[in-house]
Design a protein around this motif. Structure first.
Motif, short mmCIF file in Angstrom:
data_model
loop_
_atom_site.label_atom_id
_atom_site.label_comp_id
_atom_site.label_asym_id
_atom_site.label_seq_id
_atom_site.Cartn_x
_atom_site.Cartn_y
_atom_site.Cartn_z
N ILE A 230 0.88 -1.18 0.00
CA ILE A 230 0.00 0.00 0.00
C ILE A 230 0.91 1.22 0.00
O ILE A 230 1.69 1.42 0.94
N ASN A 231 0.83 2.01 -1.05
CA ASN A 231 1.68 3.21 -1.14
C ASN A 231 0.83 4.38 -1.61
O ASN A 231 -0.01 4.22 -2.50
N ARG A 232 1.06 5.53 -0.99
CA ARG A 232 0.34 6.73 -1.43
C ARG A 232 1.25 7.49 -2.40
O ARG A 232 2.34 7.89 -2.04
N VAL A 233 0.79 7.61 -3.64
CA VAL A 233 1.57 8.32 -4.65
C VAL A 233 0.66 9.37 -5.28
O VAL A 233 -0.35 9.01 -5.90
N ALA A 234 1.04 10.63 -5.13
CA ALA A 234 0.25 11.75 -5.69
C ALA A 234 -1.24 11.56 -5.43
O ALA A 234 -2.04 11.50 -6.37
N GLU A 235 -1.59 11.40 -4.15
CA GLU A 235 -3.00 11.30 -3.74
C GLU A 235 -3.69 10.02 -4.19
O GLU A 235 -4.90 9.88 -4.05
N ARG A 236 -2.93 9.10 -4.78
CA ARG A 236 -3.54 7.80 -5.16
C ARG A 236 -2.91 6.71 -4.31
O ARG A 236 -1.75 6.81 -3.91
N ILE A 237 -3.68 5.63 -4.08
CA ILE A 237 -3.12 4.47 -3.40
C ILE A 237 -2.74 3.45 -4.47
O ILE A 237 -3.56 3.08 -5.30
N VAL A 238 -1.48 3.03 -4.44
CA VAL A 238 -1.03 2.02 -5.41
C VAL A 238 -0.27 0.92 -4.66
O VAL A 238 0.13 1.10 -3.51
N GLY A 239 -0.08 -0.20 -5.35
CA GLY A 239 0.66 -1.32 -4.75
C GLY A 239 2.15 -1.22 -5.05
O GLY A 239 2.67 -0.16 -5.38
N ASP A 240 2.82 -2.38 -4.95
CA ASP A 240 4.26 -2.45 -5.22
C ASP A 240 4.54 -2.88 -6.66
O ASP A 240 5.68 -2.84 -7.11
N VAL A 241 3.50 -3.35 -7.36
CA VAL A 241 3.66 -3.88 -8.71
C VAL A 241 3.10 -2.84 -9.69
O VAL A 241 2.07 -2.23 -9.42
N GLU A 242 3.78 -2.65 -10.81
CA GLU A 242 3.26 -1.75 -11.86
C GLU A 242 2.01 -2.40 -12.45
O GLU A 242 2.11 -3.31 -13.29
N PHE A 243 0.86 -1.93 -11.99
CA PHE A 243 -0.39 -2.66 -12.26
C PHE A 243 -0.73 -2.74 -13.76
O PHE A 243 -0.99 -3.83 -14.28
N GLU A 244 -0.71 -1.58 -14.44
CA GLU A 244 -1.21 -1.56 -15.82
C GLU A 244 -0.41 -2.53 -16.71
O GLU A 244 -0.98 -3.25 -17.52
N ALA A 245 0.90 -2.54 -16.54
CA ALA A 245 1.72 -3.42 -17.38
C ALA A 245 1.58 -4.87 -16.92
O ALA A 245 1.53 -5.80 -17.74
N ALA A 246 1.49 -5.07 -15.61
CA ALA A 246 1.43 -6.44 -15.08
C ALA A 246 0.12 -7.12 -15.45
O ALA A 246 0.09 -8.31 -15.75
N GLU A 247 -0.96 -6.36 -15.48
CA GLU A 247 -2.27 -7.00 -15.73
C GLU A 247 -2.38 -7.51 -17.17
O GLU A 247 -3.17 -8.39 -17.47
N LYS A 248 -1.52 -7.00 -18.06
CA LYS A 248 -1.53 -7.49 -19.45
C LYS A 248 -0.86 -8.86 -19.55
O LYS A 248 -1.05 -9.58 -20.52
N ARG A 249 -0.06 -9.22 -18.54
CA ARG A 249 0.71 -10.48 -18.61
C ARG A 249 0.18 -11.54 -17.65
O ARG A 249 0.25 -12.74 -17.93
N ALA A 250 -0.35 -11.10 -16.52
CA ALA A 250 -0.77 -12.06 -15.48
C ALA A 250 -2.08 -12.75 -15.87
O ALA A 250 -2.81 -12.28 -16.74
N SER A 251 -2.36 -13.89 -15.18
CA SER A 251 -3.67 -14.53 -15.37
C SER A 251 -4.66 -13.99 -14.33
O SER A 251 -5.84 -13.83 -14.61
N PHE A 252 -4.13 -13.73 -13.13
CA PHE A 252 -4.92 -13.12 -12.06
C PHE A 252 -4.06 -12.05 -11.40
O PHE A 252 -2.86 -12.26 -11.23
N ILE A 253 -4.70 -10.98 -10.98
CA ILE A 253 -3.95 -9.94 -10.26
C ILE A 253 -4.88 -9.24 -9.26
O ILE A 253 -6.07 -9.05 -9.54
N THR A 254 -4.32 -8.90 -8.11
CA THR A 254 -5.12 -8.16 -7.12
C THR A 254 -5.05 -6.67 -7.42
O THR A 254 -3.97 -6.14 -7.68
N PRO A 255 -6.18 -5.97 -7.37
CA PRO A 255 -6.11 -4.51 -7.49
C PRO A 255 -5.64 -3.91 -6.17
O PRO A 255 -5.78 -4.54 -5.13
N VAL A 256 -5.06 -2.73 -6.23
CA VAL A 256 -4.73 -1.98 -5.01
C VAL A 256 -5.26 -0.56 -5.20
O VAL A 256 -4.86 0.11 -6.16
N PRO A 257 -6.19 -0.10 -4.39
CA PRO A 257 -6.82 -0.82 -3.28
C PRO A 257 -7.88 -1.82 -3.78
O PRO A 257 -8.20 -1.82 -4.96
N GLY A 258 -8.37 -2.65 -2.87
CA GLY A 258 -9.48 -3.54 -3.21
C GLY A 258 -9.11 -5.01 -3.31
O GLY A 258 -9.97 -5.85 -3.57
N GLY A 259 -7.83 -5.32 -3.13
CA GLY A 259 -7.41 -6.72 -3.21
C GLY A 259 -7.29 -7.34 -1.83
O GLY A 259 -8.27 -7.79 -1.24
#
Ligand code: NDP
Length: 280
Positions: A230-259
């Motif tokens: 859980i990281n706060r970056v410019a008023e947004r909460i994001v995870g440790d993984v680059e979500f947009e790029a990772a979700e194109k490759r993974a079969s399942f991925i947790t959203p942050v927040p909400g995972g």
């Protein structure tokens, strides 16, 4: 494109079950929550825990102690709650003031009331595959893996982060499922080997607290990605993984927040219900 592994629907299913168990009890379970000082993050956790607890019919008892509280007086307070038969579970909110070391406190919480699973006796039981109470975040990770349907037997699993609350217990739980587990940490990064390990992961679990640490292109095609960060970056909460790029490759991925987040508090309530049943 990966399927989202969302915590909320899984949490709702578990909460429905917990609600039934609570209503069948002779009296509602009581969760004693100790908040030391006035940390804003801890106050936010308390609010969300209280809401979840009360929604399940659990009594949430908040004990606010002043900033000046020292280790000895906190231990005395914990002992008072240990001895109080009306209290079924105890949680200490983090972070604690700098002068108090959580490790010195957690061992004083009676193992039967330790609903965070951090008393060394409860923690040690994980090693023997006999855990009764699991650390909440690690339990949430395992629930999400169950939801993905993955058979962990023989799978290459990489855990990034080896903290007591997430990385270490999750590693032990994965070993119990016969996964092949590689644990990465600051030493792995400093040796320049993080990418090499992450690229092999069929299941990747990241719990560090550094936005963008795991590059999307490192994620193996078809991998399952559980991002605890859980990281706060410019008023947004994001995870440790680059979500947009990772979700194109993974079969399942947790959203942050909400995972993982929504499930962690549910795991705390499940631990309380289990502890209460054992006390009854
Ligand atoms: P800690 O700070 O206790 O642990 C972080 C871990 O990451 C340590 O093992 C550390 O290694 C390792 N680490 C630090 N930097 C690097 C790096 N560059 N490369 C590889 N490993 C590194 O954090 P927590 O385990 O408490 O929490 C981790 C994250 O998960 C945080 O963002 C936290 O907010 C979040 N979290 C989310 C929860 C949820 O419900 N979703 C619940 C709990 C935590 P070392 O110790 O050797 O330095």
């Amino acid at each position: 494109m990966a399927k989202l592994l969302e915590g909320k629907p899984v949490a709702e299913k578990i909460k429905e079950e917990l609600k039934k168990q609570v209503s069948a009890m002779p009296k509602p379970p009581v969760l004693a929550s100790i908040l030391v000082g006035d940390n804003a993050g801890a106050q936010a956790y308390v609010k969300s825990q209280k809401k979840t607890a009360e929604g399940l019919g659990i009594v949430y008892q908040l004990h606010s102690l002043g900033n000046e509280t020292d280790e000895k007086s906190l231990i005395d307070f914990v002992n008072k709650l240990n001895a109080d038969n009306s209290v079924n579970g105890i949680i200490i909110q983090m972070p604690l003031p700098a002068a108090i070391d959580y490790k010195n406190i957690s061992r004083h919480i009676s193992p039967g009331k330790d609903i965070e699973g951090m008393n060394p006796q409860n923690f040690g039981r994980i090693v023997f595959g006999q855990a009764q109470i699991l650390p909440c975040t690690a339990a949430a990770v395992m629930e999400l893996l169950k939801e993905s349907g993955v058979d962990l037997y023989g799978k290459e699993v990489v855990v990034v982060g080896h903290s007591e609350i997430v990385g270490k217990p999750v590693t032990l739980l994965l070993l119990d499922k016969f996964a092949t587990v590689t644990v990465c940490h600051i030493g792995t990064s400093k040796a320049g080997k993080l990418e090499e390990h992450v690229k092999k992961a069929e299941v990747l679990i990241v719990a560090v607290g550094r936005a963008g640490l795991i590059k999307g292109e490192w994620v193996k095609v078809g991998a399952i990605v559980i991002d605890v960060g859980i990281n706060r970056v410019a008023e947004r909460i994001v995870g440790d993984v680059e979500f947009e790029a990772a979700e194109k490759r993974a079969s399942f991925i947790t959203p942050v927040p909400g995972g993982v987040g929504p499930l962690t508090v549910t795991m705390l309530m499940r631990n309380l219900v289990e502890a209460t049943k054992a006390q009854l």
